[in-house]
Design an enzyme around this catalytic site. Structure first.
Site, PDB file in Angstrom:
ATOM      1  N   GLY A  82     -49.064  14.798  15.738  1.00  0.00           N
ATOM      2  CA  GLY A  82     -48.566  13.502  15.300  1.00  0.00           C
ATOM      3  C   GLY A  82     -49.723  12.551  15.083  1.00  0.00           C
ATOM      4  N   GLY A  83     -49.375  11.299  14.768  1.00  0.00           N
ATOM      5  CA  GLY A  83     -50.421  10.310  14.556  1.00  0.00           C
ATOM      6  C   GLY A  83     -51.238  10.057  15.804  1.00  0.00           C
ATOM      7  N   ASP A 129     -39.971   3.639  13.015  1.00  0.00           N
ATOM      8  CA  ASP A 129     -40.399   4.909  12.406  1.00  0.00           C
ATOM      9  C   ASP A 129     -39.303   5.959  12.552  1.00  0.00           C
ATOM     10  OD1 ASP A 129     -43.312   7.108  12.693  1.00  0.00           O
ATOM     11  OD2 ASP A 129     -42.183   6.411  10.945  1.00  0.00           O
TER      12      ASP A 129
END
Length: 957
Positions: free
Chosen positions: A646-647, A761
């Site tokens: 993920g980020g 998100d």
């Protein structure tokens, strides 16, 4: 230096014990090294004699290991570079171990005797090692259904003995490599019969030299890629080709080579969904053709060609949206093998004359959207599926039975399932067992067969499946597989035009297969040892994990005379090891300096971006972990435990000392999210507790690390389920249940958290599915509080994921709860289409709005719906209301969108329309009001601990 005598003695003793074994020392060391890189391994992989002790999946010739067959063994970890030690290895099959991944070691190129390299359905990633091109004896290379990236190595053109070449269903980019003036490319593989490269991201033009008259190719499959340019005329040189798939390349253009009718042995021709131009290809003389699909191209308008009636083997003709005109010849319907004619979206006109001698196998004639004004059926009515909707004939009030959609005129037959005549026998088996066609309870080996080019299209014809069942059982038994019966279920064509069939193989003479049984059966399927009847075409198989009955072979009599010596060597070795460990312990202890207190951990003060006086988050139930603890439970953050990215960084699976599984999210250098997001996630998740929100168990701020520890959610992300990567199949009712759970999780954040939380998100990769397919909203690194007044908006830098991002938020930078509602609306559309919201310039919201026709059933969205769902109004109850809700959620102005509470109520209503029960009354909660209530059924408001938020209890499951 002082330890060297002990190490030498220890090595001598180990070497002595190996000498007693039947297996070559080098091979034993190699297998031991490979096993050390796996978190799980076969049950009897112990000791130092793989050949003599008959290790599961190991085949030897004399003392050398020649074959590793470990398909479907639930292996996890990586493939160690120790594989190079097995210099006599001929077969390596590790297929269907989905938790086996990481990079493929370049040392595999040193296996000079390797003939078969089969890694189907694993999770190997990174580039395909160019060193594989050194395997001069390689015959079978199957790396499909992994995660390989990068280009196809030019060096693979040196595999002159290659017969089977399968790189499909990966993430490969670049073009098809050919001779570059120095090194041979794929055009050098003249003995290869199978090029299977579909389902990648390959691009560029198809080089003309890829085809030549010396090649023996019978399958050329490059479907579902990004190729552009035209099809080279050298294609006509492949006069032995049987299956050709260029479909779904989108940018493939130009005319089809006029010499395509040189391919007289071609049975399958797929050119659909491209931008091909020029005249409609002339297929005259291609008498072996059974399946033709050239739909959705831009060929020049023409009348029905003469070859329509000159293909004696034709079963399926798909020519949709091609502007072909004229009158359809009656002889087309009389072809003896014809099953399906899909010709909608053309200009066929005049009288449709089916005649009285139409083929006995003809099941479907779809002529929607043409210009037919008369119908003639000789003798008797055509009582199969004939669809004339959108033709002038339907404006005359006649032939109403033919002026309906496919499902209205003739509902789809139920999917095939192997019959079980077990009347009078017990109807139920143990939870882990199924009833076999032979009416015995057993644990079957299960998976999915993917046929890439079946020559039939009539899925209602049972004779095909009966033939496959009989053929598979006969072949399996001929290969000495210990099976009782074969069962097939639910055939359907997926989005890639593959025929998917669920397979169950039941054990013979016992309730459950053993590890070696599974190894043998998996190899038969992965190695293509089993060849299906020709009508099914090329296939591949993806197995489900199988919990085997472990087997430990009895010791052999031939080794009895070695026992005293083995015991003596082992006892001496144990003493040496004990002394060695003591020496190492004292030396290490003497050299180690105590660590300073300040090196142990950071305080939350270092994370306080605003230097507030209260830098420590409000923690409810989240514990702190040390780096050492998390390193241990994740096996030193092994690649085998890597379950996602993920980020923020990588996510690892871990096992606490209690046995509980957890997911550990570890920040990495250069991550897109930093300390602020880390703090945000801790503060928010430690305050919220709901069954549809992922639980935070703790965090780590030790030794400069930032890590978050969550409950482990076994079925992965919703995105993985929609794309088929997780193996979890979601039908309509299950999707409604998942989306309802997601909506409840978001509504809880908006309407019960105090102050409200905007997730910011919402997307399919941030919705996790637990073992019961309950949805859990995750990843709160971008989330925002809306303020103490519980309503309003926040001016903030725009963050989120393109495709899901609220355009009003993007333009004004004003974040509100309705921004999550917009993202949720996009997710609603993704749920029914299984398409990425934004891909190659196509936006799912725009596509749905363009195709929407509320006068038709399912709002005319048949072509956009996920084929897994089946586009039937009877099976998709409430879909129209579902689409209405989705489009309300993605209204341009936030004020026009519903609240998440209203969305929950509407989805509950739709779920009831679909025949499902959203949840029991005791579990249900109303989101119509923001009056603080406990989110769990049966609890009273008095049990809150402040501010409308529940205490740090976790809802029982």
């Amino acid at each position: 230096m002082e330890l060297s005598p002990w190490l030498i003695l220890f090595g001598v003793l180990v070497q002595a014990s190996v000498i007693l074994a039947d297996t070559n020392v080098q091979d034993t060391a190699g297998l031991t090294g490979i096993a050390a890189s796996w978190d799980t391994k076969p049950s009897n992989w112990d000791g130092n004699d793989p050949c003599g002790d008959k290790w599961i999946g190991i085949i030897c010739i004399q003392d050398r290991v020649t074959s590793i067959r470990l398909s479907s063994q639930s292996l996890s970890g990586t493939l160690s570079g120790d594989i190079q030690s097995l210099s006599e290895l001929q077969y390596l099959d590790l297929s269907y171990n989905k938790d086996l991944g990481g990079s493929l070691p370049s040392s595999i190129g040193s296996l000079s005797n390797l003939q078969n390299l089969i890694l189907v359905g694993c999770s190997f990633a990174g580039e395909i090692p160019k060193e594989i091109g050194q395997l001069s004896k390689l015959i079978f290379l199957s790396l499909n259904s992994n995660r390989f990236t990068g280009h196809i190595p030019l060096s693979l053109g040196g595999l002159s003995k290659l017969y089977w070449f399968d790189l499909a269903e990966n993430k490969l980019t670049g073009g098809l490599p050919v001779f570059d003036g120095t090194n041979p490319g794929l055009d050098n593989l003249t003995n290869t019969k199978h090029f299977h490269f579909g389902g990648n991201q390959l691009s560029g033009t198809i080089p003309s030299q890829i085809f030549n008259s010396h090649m023996k190719l019978i399958h050329f499959l490059v479907d579902n890629n990004n190729f552009s340019g035209s099809i080279p005329p050298t294609l006509g040189l492949l006069n032995v080709l049987e299956v050709l798939r260029f479909d779904n390349n989108k940018q493939l253009s130009g005319p089809v080579p006029t010499n395509i009718n040189n391919l007289t042995k071609l049975a399958e021709l797929h050119l659909e969904n491209n931008q091909l131009t020029g005249p409609l290809p002339d297929l005259t003389g291609m008498t072996a053709l059974s399946f033709v699909d050239m739909s959705n191209n831009t060929f020049n308008a023409s009348d029905a060609p003469a070859w329509f009636t000159a293909l004696p083997s034709l079963t399926s003709l798909y020519l949709e949206n091609l502007q072909i005109g004229g009158q359809l010849p009656q002889e087309l319907f009389a072809l003896s093998a014809i099953q399906t004619l899909k010709l909608r979206g053309n200009r066929f006109n005049g009288t449709l004359n089916i005649g009285s001698d139409f083929g006995s196998q003809l099941q479907t004639i779809d002529l929607q959207g043409n210009q037919i004004d008369q119908l003639t059926v000789g003798g008797t009515q055509y009582n199969k599926k004939l669809i004339l909707l959108g033709n002038p004939i339907c404006n005359q009030g006649n032939n109403e039975q033919y002026c309906k959609t496919a499902t209205q005129s003739n509902p789809a037959a139920p999917p095939y399932s192997t019959s079980k005549n077990c009347s009078g026998l017990p109807a139920t088996c143990l939870p882990s067992q199924l009833l076999s066609p032979s009416c015995t309870c057993a644990v079957p080996y299960k998976g999915t067969l993917f046929f890439r080019a079946p020559s039939f299209s009539d899925l209602s014809n049972e004779s095909y499946y009966l033939l496959l069942e009989k053929d598979m059982k006969t072949k399996f038994l001929s290969y000495k597989a210990l099976i009782d019966s074969i069962a097939l279920h639910n055939p359907f064509f997926d989005a890639n035009n593959n025929l998917e069939i669920s397979l169950e193989v039941f054990p013979g003479g016992k309730v459950q297969f053993g590890e070696q049984d599974i190894s043998d059966i998996g190899f038969i399927l992965s190695n293509q040892t089993y060849k299906p009847p020709p009508v099914f075409g090329p296939y591949y198989f993806i197995a489900q994990s199988y919990r085997v009955a472990t087997e430990v072979p009895a010791s052999k009599n031939s080794k009895a005379n070695k026992l005293p010596l083995i015991v003596g060597v082992a006892a001496g070795g144990a003493v040496v090891i004990a002394v060695l460990l003591l020496v190492i312990f004292f030396i290490t202890r003497r050299k180690r300096e105590p660590k300073k207190t300040e090196e142990r951990s950071q305080s939350f003060a270092s994370l306080d971006m605003k230097s507030t006086s209260t830098s420590v988050p409000q923690l409810r139930g989240a514990r702190t972990f040390t780096f050492a603890e998390l390193k241990k439970i994740t096996n030193n953050f092994s690649e085998a435990n890597d379950i996602g990215n993920g980020g923020f960084g990588k996510v690892y699976r871990g096992t606490l000392p209690t046995g509980q599984l957890v997911a550990v999210k570890r920040s990495q250098e250069g991550s897109l999210q930093g300390s602020l997001e880390f703090r945000t996630e801790i503060e928010l998740l430690s305050r919220v507790h709901h069954k549809n929100v992922v639980s935070l168990m703790g965090f780590c701020l030790d030794q400069g690390e930032q890590m978050l520890v969550y409950e482990y959610i076994p079925n992965g992300t919703l995105k993985e389920s929609l794309t088929g990567k997780s193996g979890v199949r979601l039908d309509w009712k299950r999707r409604l249940r998942v989306i309802l759970g997601t909506a409840k999780g978001i509504a809880y954040l908006h309407e019960l958290a105090d102050p409200p939380i905007v997730h910011r998100d919402i997307k399919s990769s941030n919705v996790l599915l637990d073992e019961r397919l309950n949805a859990k909203v995750s990843d709160f690194g971008l989330s925002k509080l809306l303020g103490e007044d519980g309503r309003g908006q926040v001016t903030t830098q725009v963050k989120g994921t393109m495709g899901y991002l609220d355009p009003e938020y993007y333009m004004t930078q004003q974040l509100t709860e309705k921004s999550d509602v917009y993202s949720f609306g996009v997710l609603l559309l993704e749920m029914i289409t299984a398409k990425k919201p934004l891909e190659r310039g196509r936006y799912i919201v725009r596509e749905v709005l363009a195709a929407l026709d509320r006068s038709k059933d399912l709002y005319g969205l048949h072509d956009l719906l996920d084929p897994v769902l089946g586009a039937s109004p009877t099976s998709l109850g409430g879909l129209e209301q579902y689409v209405d809700l989705a489009l309300r959620c993605v209204e341009e102005a936030g004020a026009d969108r519903p609240s998440m509470g209203e969305a929950v109520s509407e989805i509950e209503r739709i779920t009831r329309m679909a025949g499902g029960a959203p949840e029991s009354a005791s579990e249900s909660m109303s989101y119509a009001s923001r009056t603080p209530r406990h989110p769990y059924g049966g609890d009273s408001p008095s049990e809150y601990s402040g501010g409308g938020l529940p205490s740090s209890r976790v809802e029982p499951k």
